[in-house]
Design an enzyme around this catalytic site. Sequence first.
Site, mmCIF file in Angstrom:
data_model
loop_
_atom_site.group_PDB
_atom_site.id
_atom_site.type_symbol
_atom_site.label_atom_id
_atom_site.label_comp_id
_atom_site.label_asym_id
_atom_site.label_seq_id
_atom_site.Cartn_x
_atom_site.Cartn_y
_atom_site.Cartn_z
ATOM 1 N N GLN A 98 0.826 -1.204 0.000
ATOM 2 C CA GLN A 98 0.000 0.000 0.000
ATOM 3 C C GLN A 98 0.860 1.255 0.000
ATOM 4 O O GLN A 98 2.057 1.222 0.290
ATOM 5 C CB GLN A 98 -0.919 0.016 1.218
ATOM 6 C CG GLN A 98 -0.199 -0.072 2.546
ATOM 7 C CD GLN A 98 -1.172 -0.308 3.686
ATOM 8 O OE1 GLN A 98 -1.586 0.641 4.352
ATOM 9 N NE2 GLN A 98 -1.539 -1.567 3.917
ATOM 10 N N HIS A 100 0.214 5.836 0.587
ATOM 11 C CA HIS A 100 -0.721 6.864 1.036
ATOM 12 C C HIS A 100 -0.471 8.161 0.282
ATOM 13 O O HIS A 100 0.665 8.450 -0.114
ATOM 14 C CB HIS A 100 -0.580 7.072 2.541
ATOM 15 C CG HIS A 100 -0.666 5.798 3.325
ATOM 16 N ND1 HIS A 100 -1.774 4.991 3.294
ATOM 17 C CD2 HIS A 100 0.232 5.176 4.123
ATOM 18 C CE1 HIS A 100 -1.564 3.920 4.056
ATOM 19 N NE2 HIS A 100 -0.346 4.018 4.563
ATOM 20 N N GLU A 135 3.165 7.963 8.131
ATOM 21 C CA GLU A 135 3.149 7.146 9.347
ATOM 22 C C GLU A 135 4.555 6.703 9.721
ATOM 23 O O GLU A 135 5.469 6.686 8.885
ATOM 24 C CB GLU A 135 2.258 5.925 9.166
ATOM 25 C CG GLU A 135 2.702 4.978 8.076
ATOM 26 C CD GLU A 135 1.676 3.876 7.781
ATOM 27 O OE1 GLU A 135 2.077 2.705 7.708
ATOM 28 O OE2 GLU A 135 0.477 4.197 7.621
ATOM 29 N N HIS A 281 4.728 0.159 0.741
ATOM 30 C CA HIS A 281 5.218 -0.629 1.868
ATOM 31 C C HIS A 281 4.218 -1.714 2.237
ATOM 32 O O HIS A 281 3.051 -1.684 1.829
ATOM 33 C CB HIS A 281 5.470 0.265 3.089
ATOM 34 C CG HIS A 281 4.247 1.003 3.562
ATOM 35 N ND1 HIS A 281 3.815 2.178 2.972
ATOM 36 C CD2 HIS A 281 3.347 0.727 4.553
ATOM 37 C CE1 HIS A 281 2.722 2.599 3.589
ATOM 38 N NE2 HIS A 281 2.406 1.734 4.543
ATOM 39 N N ARG A 300 -4.040 0.545 -2.479
ATOM 40 C CA ARG A 300 -3.444 -0.790 -2.392
ATOM 41 C C ARG A 300 -2.720 -1.166 -3.675
ATOM 42 O O ARG A 300 -3.124 -0.759 -4.756
ATOM 43 C CB ARG A 300 -4.509 -1.822 -2.032
ATOM 44 C CG ARG A 300 -5.053 -1.623 -0.621
ATOM 45 C CD ARG A 300 -6.136 -2.607 -0.236
ATOM 46 N NE ARG A 300 -6.525 -2.408 1.151
ATOM 47 C CZ ARG A 300 -7.405 -1.493 1.561
ATOM 48 N NH1 ARG A 300 -8.000 -0.727 0.663
ATOM 49 N NH2 ARG A 300 -7.686 -1.362 2.839
#
Length: 427
Positions: A98, A100, A135, A281, A300
């Site tokens: 995935q 972001h 993240e 990642h 994804r």
Amino acid sequence: MFVGITNTPRDYAWGSHLAIASLLGTPPSGKPEAELWLGAHPGSPAVITDPSAVGGARHLAEWIAAEPERALGEARAAEGRLPFLLKLLAAAGPLSLQAHPSTDRARAGFDLENEAGLALDAPDRNYKDPFHKPELILALSDRFEALCGFRPADSVQRIVDELRALDATMDEPEPEPLDDLERHLAGTDGLRDTVDWLLRDGRGEDTGEVAWLVERVVALAGQAAFLAGGSAEIEFPAELATVESLAAAYPGDPGIVISLLLNRVSLRRGEVLYLPAGNIHAYLSGLGVELMAASDNVLRGGLTPKHIDVDELLEVLDFTPTPVPYLSPASSSTPGVTVYQPDVPDFRLVHIEADAAADGSAGSGVPMRQVALAGPAIAICTAGGFLVAGATSSVALKRGGAVYITPDEGTVTFAGAGEVFLATTPA
């Protein structure tokens, strides 16, 4: 103000049955316990243990909506939202590949899907909100295994060369699938072209060349394991072992081949990865503390039966080869307080450790650690216990306990021994 919070771990199938319960000293549920969310994200807002202390609000999102200035502080009240989400993550099997989006991409995509009339829970929706989702993950297990970011071209080529050498040792060599892979990698935008080909042609009913390549790569990974058992030297044993484990979890998935294009990393306890927008990642196994911007936007890229929007993923991904994105701690003059501050305004992670036998404070024998808050915070205790005191109040925090801290507490003192992870906003 200190507000006790708790939550029920999400029972995603890839989760560990015991890791989170063992860490916090709580009874296991008997189901997978994949992620414990501590925040105000509507997907699983933290439950307030004493609603009477906050006007009857049952969970953190409800309280923030009702009293934003009290909960978030005057500086953030107008935003009306907690900008970060703290999680404990326990993976017994691989998560999906995935990435972001950036803030601009998320906002544009969210608006477009709203204009198109896509429901927020539609399975083919990409953007659930208009926010980015950088993240970090800090390893709590002795090893935390992951894939992250594209590896350099010369490293990819060495993997292909090893696959060719393994193919030559087979009873019936089949180099043609590897020829197809190299042909795509050799293009002017090789990584992008290869990911596009693998995902676009490798899903659906007629998978053709990609299916053959996936099957052959898995067979060659098995051959590598066989030869290694006979003391043959394999240059990329972890990468090829990962191919076998991914094939067991997601047979035939093109993400199995994509994994060989990515950095394979094994974090030791206490090491941290930071994954900015566009970084592809997948977490493979292990227990960690995860801290992110409060968003649910996930594009994804394989290792999943869920929707993959290849066009949007290709726009979001950063195909620039990069080293493993370790995040070093920021400089700190306070022993036992380690701060991880990525280059985003949404969050920072503070790791607090204290050992009564090693470092008593002020002759009292009780270690003390101090953290200055610039915004709201959430703390979870993973070992021992502390008396946590701020400008207006205090609370006892023991292993397995979590607390929301309002910004008016200012500098917060942790007196005791053990370990605490604190999520908050940057100064």
